[in-house]
Design an enzyme around this catalytic site. Sequence first.
Site, PDB file in Angstrom:
ATOM      1  N   PRO A   1       0.834  -1.210   0.000  1.00  0.00           N
ATOM      2  CA  PRO A   1       0.000   0.000   0.000  1.00  0.00           C
ATOM      3  C   PRO A   1       0.862   1.250   0.000  1.00  0.00           C
ATOM      4  O   PRO A   1       1.900   1.294   0.668  1.00  0.00           O
ATOM      5  CB  PRO A   1      -0.801  -0.125   1.301  1.00  0.00           C
ATOM      6  CG  PRO A   1      -0.841  -1.585   1.580  1.00  0.00           C
ATOM      7  CD  PRO A   1       0.477  -2.131   1.087  1.00  0.00           C
ATOM      8  N   CYS A   2       0.435   2.245  -0.756  1.00  0.00           N
ATOM      9  CA  CYS A   2       1.231   3.457  -0.909  1.00  0.00           C
ATOM     10  C   CYS A   2       1.510   4.120   0.442  1.00  0.00           C
ATOM     11  O   CYS A   2       2.557   4.713   0.652  1.00  0.00           O
ATOM     12  CB  CYS A   2       0.493   4.434  -1.833  1.00  0.00           C
ATOM     13  SG  CYS A   2       1.481   5.835  -2.378  1.00  0.00           S
ATOM     14  N   GLN A   3       0.567   4.013   1.393  1.00  0.00           N
ATOM     15  CA  GLN A   3       0.744   4.660   2.684  1.00  0.00           C
ATOM     16  C   GLN A   3       1.981   4.143   3.410  1.00  0.00           C
ATOM     17  O   GLN A   3       2.519   4.816   4.284  1.00  0.00           O
ATOM     18  CB  GLN A   3      -0.495   4.434   3.567  1.00  0.00           C
ATOM     19  CG  GLN A   3      -1.738   5.112   3.059  1.00  0.00           C
ATOM     20  CD  GLN A   3      -2.461   4.278   2.015  1.00  0.00           C
ATOM     21  OE1 GLN A   3      -1.928   3.309   1.503  1.00  0.00           O
ATOM     22  NE2 GLN A   3      -3.680   4.670   1.674  1.00  0.00           N
TER      23      GLN A   3
END
Length: 500
Positions: A103-105
């Site tokens: 996930p980009c986060q």
Amino acid sequence: MDVRPILQKIQRLRGGGRAPRVLDLFAGCGGFSLGFKRAGYDVVAAVEFDANAAQSHGNNFHPGEWQHAVPRDITCTPPSKLAEELRLGDVSLAVDVLIGGPPCQAFARVGRSKLREIAEHPEAFRHDSRARLYIEYLRYVEAFAPLAVVMENVPDMLNHGGHNLAEEIAEVLEAKGYVCSYSLFNAAFYGVPQMRERMLLIAVHREVASDVMLPKPTHWIELPQGYVGSRAVALKLLASKTALGGRHHYVEAPLPASDLEKAVTTRDAISDLPPINALTLLKEGVLKRGRKAFDVAIPYSGTTQSGYVHTMRRWPGYEGKAAVYDHVIRYLPRDYRIFAGLKPGDQYPEAHKYAVKLFEEQLAALKSKGAEVAEGTVEWHSLRASIVPPYDAGKFPNKWRKMEADQPARTLLAHLGKDGYSHIHHDSSQARPISVREAARLQSFPDGFSFAGTMNPAFRQIGNAVPPLLAWRVASTLRQQITAAVADVDAYPIKSRTAT
């Protein structure tokens, strides 16, 4: 990274008739895996945290093998443990290609210098929640020594909190011996009936190739201005040589020529599915609130099949049956009338305006019968709430959208698991949001691919997935490079090579 496992894998593939083996991280229900499987790869394992998605992946790729349907937290599943649980053998020799993307986060505000330090000294940042998933991803690359790595993520990964995360990841992989390129791809250019913009990073070990081949488009469409603007925002950091140290691994993806086949439309994708006339079914009491299971068979409508429908019904290994079982929709009794009155392309401001009109018509009808409802009364507010959605039309302009039949759908998101208003069926006589199977079709999942759980989890799995047709094009192009490396293995005799 020791090159000996790389060379042994090339030698193994040269043995003839052996498919490259794939490990899918953050696999979801398996859109990425499905595309690679169609391109001739063997999907040997996956890691997925969500229970329903993990069950879907196991059911579709390893039916009857319960250990493949177990949800796994990558932070608690080191490569050696995964290899043991799934009987993959020697970790460094078990996998040829690693796909997926954290996930980009997980990368927010980590920064290039820290990412490099994490790659070199992963234990130092084991408790840094911002980098943890990235650490695990790198650990899997290091342990499994794949011939190639393919990562998919949102375009904002190129401009996330002031960082071009794709560039930073490419630099780390390059230090491990990989040649890397990344770019932005629109799924509609590759036969998917959806204008889904995604970043793809492809890394190939130097023993396999000296550069990276990108898949060529198969379909043409002129993207709406909104997609062009979003792409410009994502690429903003690339315009600054200072921000990238004067170099980068970004390359322009091939653009489609106007003489290619036109993009697959929403009508092309779902017109053969049986109609669900929401207002009629609501009046008859068929549509009810409650759990929507996938145990009701609904025969196909029998209308003329497009080439895309033929592909979805006859995907090798995932052929459709005589009926569909997951053609279910949300129970939204207040809104079906509004859906019916919208025009293709209408969004929430138009929906709100039309709902207010319906409310005013209802007030007038009551008044004509001598039952006038005074504004501001409890009855007035109650009637209004039963017709008009409560959201501010100025704050939620994109919350609703009625699809256009003759265009690919707009991007499907995991938020479909919450309401479905972003994809209202183009057929006003049906007056409803899309069904689970229609969402699957728009994401290019074949009809024989099943989703574990009920309606909400299925929508979420579909919205989170990599479109299988896009994955197939990427996988096919990558396999050309792997095949070429296998053919040239005599140029790289294993006995003459040493670890690096």
